[in-house]
Design a protein around this motif. Sequence first.
Motif, short mmCIF file in Angstrom:
data_model
loop_
_atom_site.label_atom_id
_atom_site.label_comp_id
_atom_site.label_asym_id
_atom_site.label_seq_id
_atom_site.Cartn_x
_atom_site.Cartn_y
_atom_site.Cartn_z
N GLN A 249 0.83 -1.20 0.00
CA GLN A 249 0.00 0.00 0.00
C GLN A 249 0.87 1.25 0.00
N LEU A 250 2.16 1.10 0.29
CA LEU A 250 3.09 2.22 0.26
C LEU A 250 3.52 2.47 -1.19
N PRO A 251 3.63 3.75 -1.60
CA PRO A 251 3.90 4.05 -3.01
C PRO A 251 5.38 4.05 -3.36
N GLY A 252 5.67 3.90 -4.66
CA GLY A 252 6.99 4.22 -5.18
C GLY A 252 8.00 3.09 -5.24
N GLY A 270 13.85 -17.65 8.57
CA GLY A 270 13.01 -18.77 8.16
C GLY A 270 11.62 -18.41 7.70
N VAL A 271 11.33 -17.11 7.51
CA VAL A 271 10.02 -16.72 7.01
C VAL A 271 10.09 -16.66 5.48
N PRO A 272 9.29 -17.48 4.76
CA PRO A 272 9.40 -17.54 3.31
C PRO A 272 8.97 -16.23 2.65
N PRO A 273 9.50 -15.94 1.44
CA PRO A 273 9.20 -14.67 0.77
C PRO A 273 7.70 -14.43 0.59
N GLN A 274 6.96 -15.47 0.21
CA GLN A 274 5.53 -15.28 -0.02
C GLN A 274 4.83 -14.79 1.25
N VAL A 275 5.14 -15.42 2.36
CA VAL A 275 4.53 -15.04 3.65
C VAL A 275 4.98 -13.63 4.04
N ALA A 276 6.27 -13.37 3.92
CA ALA A 276 6.82 -12.07 4.31
C ALA A 276 6.17 -10.95 3.50
N LEU A 277 6.11 -11.12 2.19
CA LEU A 277 5.59 -10.06 1.31
C LEU A 277 4.09 -9.86 1.50
N GLU A 278 3.36 -10.95 1.77
CA GLU A 278 1.92 -10.80 2.03
C GLU A 278 1.68 -9.99 3.30
N ARG A 279 2.51 -10.22 4.31
CA ARG A 279 2.34 -9.48 5.57
C ARG A 279 2.67 -8.00 5.39
N MET A 280 3.62 -7.70 4.51
CA MET A 280 4.01 -6.29 4.30
C MET A 280 2.86 -5.46 3.74
N TYR A 281 1.89 -6.11 3.10
CA TYR A 281 0.75 -5.38 2.54
C TYR A 281 -0.04 -4.66 3.64
N GLN A 282 0.06 -5.15 4.88
CA GLN A 282 -0.69 -4.54 5.99
C GLN A 282 -0.25 -3.10 6.26
N VAL A 283 0.99 -2.77 5.89
CA VAL A 283 1.54 -1.46 6.27
C VAL A 283 0.97 -0.38 5.34
N GLN A 284 0.17 0.53 5.90
CA GLN A 284 -0.46 1.58 5.09
C GLN A 284 0.31 2.89 5.15
#
Length: 412
Positions: A249-252, A270-284
Amino acid sequence: MAGNSDPLTPRAKLAVTAGKAVAAASRAAGRGSGSVIGGRVALKLDPDLLARLAQNLDVTLVSATNGKTTTTRLIAEALKAAGPVVSNALGANMPAGITSALAGGSESKFGVIEVDEKYLAGVARDTDPKCIALLNLSRDQLDRAAETRMLAENWREGLAGSKAVIVANCDDPLVVWAASSSPNVIWVAAGQMWKDDAWSCPSCGGVMQRPGDDWFCGECGFRRPTPSWVLSGDHVLDPHGSAWPIHLQLPGRANKANAASSAAVAAVFGVPPQVALERMYQVQAVAGRYDVVQFQGRDLRLLLAKNPAGWLETFSLIDPPPAPVILSVNARGADGTDTSWLWDVDYTRLTGHPIFVLGDRKLDLAVRLEVANQHFQVCDSLDQAVQMCPPGRIEVIANYTAFQDLRRRVGN
């Protein structure tokens, strides 16, 4: 690991309690979060407190000129998939603020800590980090910060032989030189838009060659290492060559780079990329940055940029002309009092935007915009600037204390 025997001595417990009490009193008096003053008091009572608080945590340190606060937040979100996290999420990134943050996380497994560039070596000594993320180095606060190569040398000496896994941006020669003293480095191709602080070789002073995205020194052979993680458009490629989509949700582009480095850090734990990147979407939004707020019936997007590299990245993500742009610059203690950096910013990128100028040093900025042939108006207040803006979402770009002033005015 967290949950082991209590590491805090009676003196350390007293220091934590006193620090929290002082912080609470500071908040009650309306003087901000109180984290810095609380941490200072705690460290006075127990100078070893930071080391004690960190010893039961798996610590990651994040340092850079730009992007520290956002990347710290992204890594913290990703690691929550593996356990509770304590972090200095509000950006108090010197030892007192870090101590204060860790004092609030007694049940945590992970500590994700943003560190001011000048304090990285000392904080690394105290916290025995498992991982250190190094993103970029560029000119900043010219009146008091060391020249960038001196900062890189400070990192290089302070991290020499470190047991930590260093996750470093291979596109920034200063970062590569700093990280190269460590035995265990994971290289991330995160990109580098601002190159004006890395034209000479940090190793020998020779002229850096920059064919395409590559770089090398023609004199001593110092060169860009081969990355194992790569930012490629809207994806990050992992060491196995798999491409994972970055949804933020963060731009640029800069935030995609922050996400790529954060995914590499998460993988260390040990956190896989898919899980890590999905969680990063929470940051507005991060401490108000990128927030869109309503003010006087208008939408304002608040963007923090503190130095030439930050302004360059920020100009790349604003709405196209004729979106109105408000620029606000102060030169108080926390900003650095030298505004000569304004001359390093390419303001021709704002051509076609109606520009409105605010802040303690609005006249310094006005002279610079005049030389850059930009059309602008100097305003006395945010209220006045907003009233003068033509229709459309207003992009508001401010340096550090100017940004805090604006947040207070809009009630953010």
